[in-house]
Design a protein around this motif. Structure first.
Motif, short mmCIF file in Angstrom:
data_model
loop_
_atom_site.label_atom_id
_atom_site.label_comp_id
_atom_site.label_asym_id
_atom_site.label_seq_id
_atom_site.Cartn_x
_atom_site.Cartn_y
_atom_site.Cartn_z
N SER A 91 3.21 19.50 7.59
CA SER A 91 2.05 18.82 8.16
C SER A 91 1.54 19.58 9.37
CB SER A 91 2.42 17.39 8.56
OG SER A 91 1.37 16.81 9.28
N LEU A 92 2.45 20.07 10.20
CA LEU A 92 2.05 20.81 11.39
C LEU A 92 1.31 22.09 11.02
CD1 LEU A 92 5.21 20.42 13.65
CD2 LEU A 92 3.07 19.17 13.78
N TYR A 93 1.80 22.78 10.01
CA TYR A 93 1.17 24.04 9.62
C TYR A 93 -0.13 23.84 8.85
CZ TYR A 93 5.27 26.57 11.18
OH TYR A 93 6.28 27.10 11.95
N LYS A 94 -0.17 22.84 8.00
CA LYS A 94 -1.35 22.62 7.18
C LYS A 94 -2.39 21.73 7.85
CE LYS A 94 1.14 23.18 2.85
NZ LYS A 94 1.56 22.53 1.61
N GLY A 95 -1.97 20.95 8.84
CA GLY A 95 -2.91 20.12 9.57
C GLY A 95 -3.19 18.76 8.97
N GLY A 96 -2.57 18.42 7.86
CA GLY A 96 -2.80 17.13 7.22
C GLY A 96 -1.60 16.22 7.32
N CYS A 97 -1.85 14.92 7.24
CA CYS A 97 -0.77 13.94 7.36
C CYS A 97 -0.72 13.00 6.17
CB CYS A 97 -0.95 13.12 8.64
SG CYS A 97 -0.90 14.10 10.13
N GLU A 98 -1.55 13.27 5.14
CA GLU A 98 -1.66 12.31 4.05
C GLU A 98 -0.36 12.09 3.28
OE1 GLU A 98 -3.03 16.34 3.01
OE2 GLU A 98 -3.91 14.88 4.34
N ASN A 99 0.49 13.07 3.17
CA ASN A 99 1.75 12.91 2.42
C ASN A 99 2.95 12.79 3.34
OD1 ASN A 99 0.48 13.09 -0.11
ND2 ASN A 99 0.43 15.32 0.05
N LEU B 236 8.15 11.73 17.27
CA LEU B 236 7.11 12.57 16.68
C LEU B 236 5.80 12.43 17.44
CD1 LEU B 236 6.36 14.52 14.41
CD2 LEU B 236 5.80 12.52 13.00
N MET B 237 5.49 11.22 17.91
CA MET B 237 4.28 11.00 18.70
C MET B 237 4.35 11.80 20.00
SD MET B 237 2.23 7.50 19.66
CE MET B 237 3.60 6.68 20.41
N PHE C 72 2.00 18.95 21.87
CA PHE C 72 1.38 20.11 21.22
C PHE C 72 -0.11 19.88 20.91
CE2 PHE C 72 5.89 20.80 20.17
CZ PHE C 72 6.03 22.05 20.75
N GLN C 73 -0.65 18.75 21.36
CA GLN C 73 -2.06 18.40 21.19
C GLN C 73 -2.49 18.45 19.72
OE1 GLN C 73 -4.19 20.92 23.91
NE2 GLN C 73 -3.32 19.90 25.70
N LEU C 74 -1.69 17.83 18.87
CA LEU C 74 -1.98 17.74 17.45
C LEU C 74 -2.60 16.38 17.18
CD1 LEU C 74 1.41 19.26 16.27
CD2 LEU C 74 -0.80 20.42 16.36
N ASP C 75 -3.91 16.31 17.31
CA ASP C 75 -4.62 15.04 17.26
C ASP C 75 -4.43 14.28 15.96
OD1 ASP C 75 -5.54 15.33 19.85
OD2 ASP C 75 -7.43 16.25 19.22
N SER C 76 -4.48 14.95 14.82
CA SER C 76 -4.33 14.24 13.55
C SER C 76 -2.92 13.65 13.42
CB SER C 76 -4.66 15.14 12.36
OG SER C 76 -3.74 16.21 12.28
N LEU C 77 -1.93 14.38 13.88
CA LEU C 77 -0.56 13.87 13.84
C LEU C 77 -0.39 12.71 14.82
CD1 LEU C 77 2.22 14.15 12.59
CD2 LEU C 77 2.77 15.86 14.34
N LEU C 78 -1.02 12.80 15.97
CA LEU C 78 -0.97 11.71 16.94
C LEU C 78 -1.61 10.45 16.35
CD1 LEU C 78 -0.22 10.73 19.80
CD2 LEU C 78 -2.47 11.52 20.54
N ARG C 79 -2.75 10.60 15.68
CA ARG C 79 -3.41 9.45 15.05
C ARG C 79 -2.53 8.85 13.96
NH1 ARG C 79 -4.95 9.73 19.12
NH2 ARG C 79 -6.72 10.89 19.83
N TYR D 118 1.79 8.72 26.08
CA TYR D 118 1.41 9.78 25.15
C TYR D 118 -0.09 9.81 24.85
CZ TYR D 118 6.41 10.00 24.54
OH TYR D 118 7.75 10.11 24.76
N ASN D 119 -0.86 9.06 25.64
CA ASN D 119 -2.32 9.06 25.50
C ASN D 119 -2.75 8.68 24.08
OD1 ASN D 119 -4.87 9.29 26.62
ND2 ASN D 119 -5.09 11.40 25.94
N ALA D 120 -2.06 7.68 23.53
CA ALA D 120 -2.36 7.19 22.19
C ALA D 120 -3.32 6.00 22.32
CB ALA D 120 -1.07 6.79 21.48
N VAL D 121 -4.59 6.29 22.43
CA VAL D 121 -5.61 5.30 22.76
C VAL D 121 -5.69 4.19 21.72
CG1 VAL D 121 -8.09 4.98 23.18
CG2 VAL D 121 -6.92 7.01 24.06
N GLN D 122 -5.66 4.53 20.45
CA GLN D 122 -5.77 3.52 19.40
C GLN D 122 -4.56 2.59 19.42
OE1 GLN D 122 -6.34 5.91 15.91
NE2 GLN D 122 -8.51 6.23 16.32
#
Length: 127
Positions: A5-13, A24-25, A31-38, A63-67
């Protein structure tokens, strides 16, 4: 799977154990990985309950997790009576020392005001 997920940038799987999602959060924030944080915020919001809302709230703030922070604020507002009688952790969070640069009570008030305004806006247009 996390590394993919970190290398590909997706979190769907991505599937993360409940006990590992806060760690992980922290990494996603560092590492400022916004999609992983979301993803972590979404996963954590499904895990919030009376026993851990204070911990989740603090982690969201750190962790600045606004949602997730907004979700926790809503949970606190909806369950305030139960939480205030449940144990001292919520009272300490709300009325104790402020979190670093954050006033919990003021944040709850802003969230409540925003929700009231959001609920009244659509009705105003239907008159």
């Amino acid at each position: 799977m996390v590394m993919q997920s970190l290398y590909k940038g997706g979190c769907e799987n991505l599937e993360v154990e409940a006990g590992d999602v806060l760690e992980l959060m922290a990494a996603a924030n560092f590492f400022q990985l916004d999609s992983l944080l979301r993803y972590c915020e979404s996963r954590c919001s499904k895990l919030v309950h009376l026993d851990n809302v204070v911990s989740m709230y603090i982690h969201a703030k750190v962790y600045n997790a606004v949602q997730l922070l907004e979700y926790c604020q809503g949970f606190l507002l909806q369950n305030m009576v139960a939480l205030l009688t449940y144990d001292d952790s919520v009272r300490r969070l709300i009325f104790g020392k402020k979190l670093h640069n954050h006033d919990v009570l003021a944040g709850l008030l802003l969230t409540l005001q925003a929700r009231i305004k959001a609920r009244s806006s659509p009705r105003a247009g239907k008159k």
